[in-house]
Design an enzyme around this catalytic site. Structure first.
Site, PDB file in Angstrom:
ATOM      1  N   THR A  71      84.619  47.586  89.956  1.00 32.06           N
ATOM      2  CA  THR A  71      83.407  46.634  90.107  1.00 32.06           C
ATOM      3  C   THR A  71      83.173  45.955  91.353  1.00 32.06           C
ATOM      4  OG1 THR A  71      83.582  46.053  87.654  1.00 32.06           O
ATOM      5  CG2 THR A  71      82.480  44.640  89.163  1.00 32.06           C
ATOM      6  N   GLN A 178      84.386  57.241  87.266  1.00 33.87           N
ATOM      7  CA  GLN A 178      84.936  58.083  86.148  1.00 33.87           C
ATOM      8  C   GLN A 178      85.177  59.570  86.718  1.00 33.87           C
ATOM      9  OE1 GLN A 178      85.441  57.319  83.053  1.00 33.87           O
ATOM     10  NE2 GLN A 178      84.418  55.450  83.015  1.00 33.87           N
ATOM     11  N   THR A 236      95.822  38.942  99.980  1.00 38.30           N
ATOM     12  CA  THR A 236      96.828  39.501  99.690  1.00 38.30           C
ATOM     13  C   THR A 236      96.794  40.577  99.076  1.00 38.30           C
ATOM     14  OG1 THR A 236      97.977  37.389 100.378  1.00 38.30           O
ATOM     15  CG2 THR A 236      99.403  39.129  99.442  1.00 38.30           C
ATOM     16  N   CYS A 328      82.608  48.515  78.275  1.00 38.60           N
ATOM     17  CA  CYS A 328      82.439  47.074  79.473  1.00 38.60           C
ATOM     18  C   CYS A 328      81.459  46.268  78.569  1.00 38.60           C
ATOM     19  CB  CYS A 328      81.778  47.659  80.680  1.00 38.60           C
ATOM     20  SG  CYS A 328      83.014  48.853  81.315  1.00 38.60           S
TER      21      CYS A 328
HETATM   22  C1  LIG Z   1      81.337  54.239  85.790  1.00 41.60           C
HETATM   23  C2  LIG Z   1      82.057  52.932  86.149  1.00 41.60           C
HETATM   24  N1  LIG Z   1      81.953  52.270  87.101  1.00 41.60           N
HETATM   25  C3  LIG Z   1      82.602  51.036  87.333  1.00 41.60           C
HETATM   26  C4  LIG Z   1      83.486  50.556  86.473  1.00 41.60           C
HETATM   27  C5  LIG Z   1      84.057  49.322  86.728  1.00 41.60           C
HETATM   28  O1  LIG Z   1      85.458  49.518  87.027  1.00 41.60           O
HETATM   29  P1  LIG Z   1      86.654  48.284  86.874  1.00 41.60           P
HETATM   30  O2  LIG Z   1      86.568  47.857  85.418  1.00 41.60           O
HETATM   31  O3  LIG Z   1      87.780  48.962  87.159  1.00 41.60           O
HETATM   32  O4  LIG Z   1      86.012  47.182  87.727  1.00 41.60           O
HETATM   33  C6  LIG Z   1      83.607  51.475  85.295  1.00 41.60           C
HETATM   34  C7  LIG Z   1      84.487  51.002  84.498  1.00 41.60           C
HETATM   35  O5  LIG Z   1      84.239  50.903  83.018  1.00 41.60           O
HETATM   36  C8  LIG Z   1      82.969  52.368  84.880  1.00 41.60           C
HETATM   37  O6  LIG Z   1      83.120  53.357  84.064  1.00 41.60           O
END
Ligand SMILES: Cc1ncc(COP(=O)(O)O)c(C=O)c1O
Length: 381
Positions: A71, A178, A236, A328
């Site tokens: 993210t 992914q 950090t 998510c």
């Molecule tokens: C395609 C994609 N992008 C971004 C993310 C976000 O990653 P993170 O949860 O490590 O911030 C995800 C997580 O589900 C994802 O599948």
């Protein structure tokens, strides 16, 4: 019985990765920015992890910047490339992860950029002719298109899209969260400017990831603070996370052929068993195309049934963890933006099964049998 088929949401930590991280949790605790021996030892370990990752992806260590995960990496590349290059037009799709979709949506709402959505075919594949037209109409654009879709497993031809972007002098970002650790990326062979990764998607720890920023297309820092990450990301470092990330990627590359073979055979088994046992079963996007999709993901829509709305809950009661689209967004009432973009006139629900090296054929058979009995398929036949 406990069966985990939600590996696109997150994967279990590999014990080998944990062993590599342990000394940096217990003994080697120094702050890598400190110039004394405790700090220097940890700094050396971070730089060696960076070197290792860069060598696996065929880029230079300076192009790898550690972040808190996918993210942050997506947010940073999008917001900072727009700011650095004064970008006004952004070409993207309706099925990007929220980390991209909401970041761009907010910048558009503030009037800072105009969004252009590339056409998708009925399976969710990007229409490259339309992308070319949009690029011609919008010089110096930012293109943000994900490598593999986390819900339906569609894959983008990164090399082709980066060629197109290069021809039209566009900045090209791809969310590769992914696919890093599941495919071998050779960054010397394509002209993508920024990609992103999260270690927990390939048996590494949570809360650590990285962005690759091509050295001739640098961007301003997104997080302000200390001079860490060559002034590109203040704060950090998550030292044991970084060590775990590098170890997880090393293992992923070392065993990749074997894992691809194993996981594809599980996915193929599930497709066949679902087809044979559940009349009217459908597969979303490209996910049932074994050789042209993200092999870890199978998105399934089941025939209309009174049982559908409670299916995930009932699977959970049986000890089976799967996801209703994107994990998510679990807990939100809006459903999947990916499925509504692709199938606007149907309200089809989906279950996403996603696999890892730890799953077994017996687990697949158990899940399909449970699904068939929960759906009371005898009555459907
Ligand atoms: C395609 C994609 N992008 C971004 C993310 C976000 O990653 P993170 O949860 O490590 O911030 C995800 C997580 O589900 C994802 O599948």
């Amino acid at each position: 019985m406990s069966i985990y088929l939600d590996n696109a949401a997150t994967t279990p930590l590999d014990p080998e990765v944990f062993e590599a991280m342990k000394p940096f949790m217990l003994e080697d605790f120094g702050n890598p920015s400190s110039t004394h021996a405790h700090g220097r030892k940890v700094r050396a370990a971070i730089e060696s992890a960076r070197k290792q990752i860069a060598s696996l992806l065929n880029c230079t260590p300076g192009e790898i910047i550690f972040t808190s995960g996918g993210t942050e990496a997506d947010n940073a590349i999008l917001a900072s490339s727009i700011r650095t290059y004064g970008i006004k037009n952004v070409i993207t799709s309706l099925i990007e992860h929220h980390a991209v979709e909401l970041t761009l949506g907010n910048l558009a709402k503030q009037g800072l950029i105009k969004l252009h959505f590339v056409n998708l075919d009925e399976k969710g594949q990007v229409d490259l002719d339309h992308l070319n037209t949009l690029l011609k109409e919008n010089p110096n654009a930012l293109v943000s298109l994900m490598h593999a879709n986390n819900e339906i497993g569609n894959i983008l031809d990164l090399e082709k899209v980066s060629e197109l972007c290069d021809q039209h002098k566009a900045y090209f970002h791809s969310d590769t969260v992914q696919t890093v650790g599941h495919f071998k990326h050779d960054l010397s062979k394509m002209k993508v400017h920024g990609i992103t990764a999260a270690a927990h998607k390939f048996h590494g720890p949570k809360g650590i990831g990285f962005m690759f920023i091509r050295k001739d297309k640098k961007i301003q820092p997104f997080m302000q603070g200390g001079a860490q990450e060559r002034n590109m990301r203040g704060g950090t470092e998550n030292v044991y996370g970084i060590i775990g990330l590098a170890k997880a990627l090393e293992i992923a590359y070392r065993d990749m052929d074997e894992h691809i073979h194993h996981i594809k055979s599980l996915k193929s088994r599930m497709i066949e068993r679902l087809k044979n046992n559940i009349p009217g079963v459908m597969f979303n996007g490209n996910s049932a195309d074994l050789d042209n999709s993200l092999y870890t993901v199978l998105s399934v829509s089941l025939p209309e049934s009174d049982e559908n709305s409670m299916l995930l809950f009932n699977l959970d009661l049986q000890g089976i963890s799967a996801s209703g689209g994107s994990a998510c967004s679990s807990g939100t009432a809006t459903g999947s933006h990916v499925l509504s973009a692709l199938y606007p006139e149907s309200n089809r629900g989906a279950i996403r099964f996603s696999f890892s090296k730890y799953n077994t054929p017996e687990e697949i058979d158990f899940v399909v049998d449970k699904l068939a009995s929960l759906l009371k398929v005898e009555a459907l036949k």
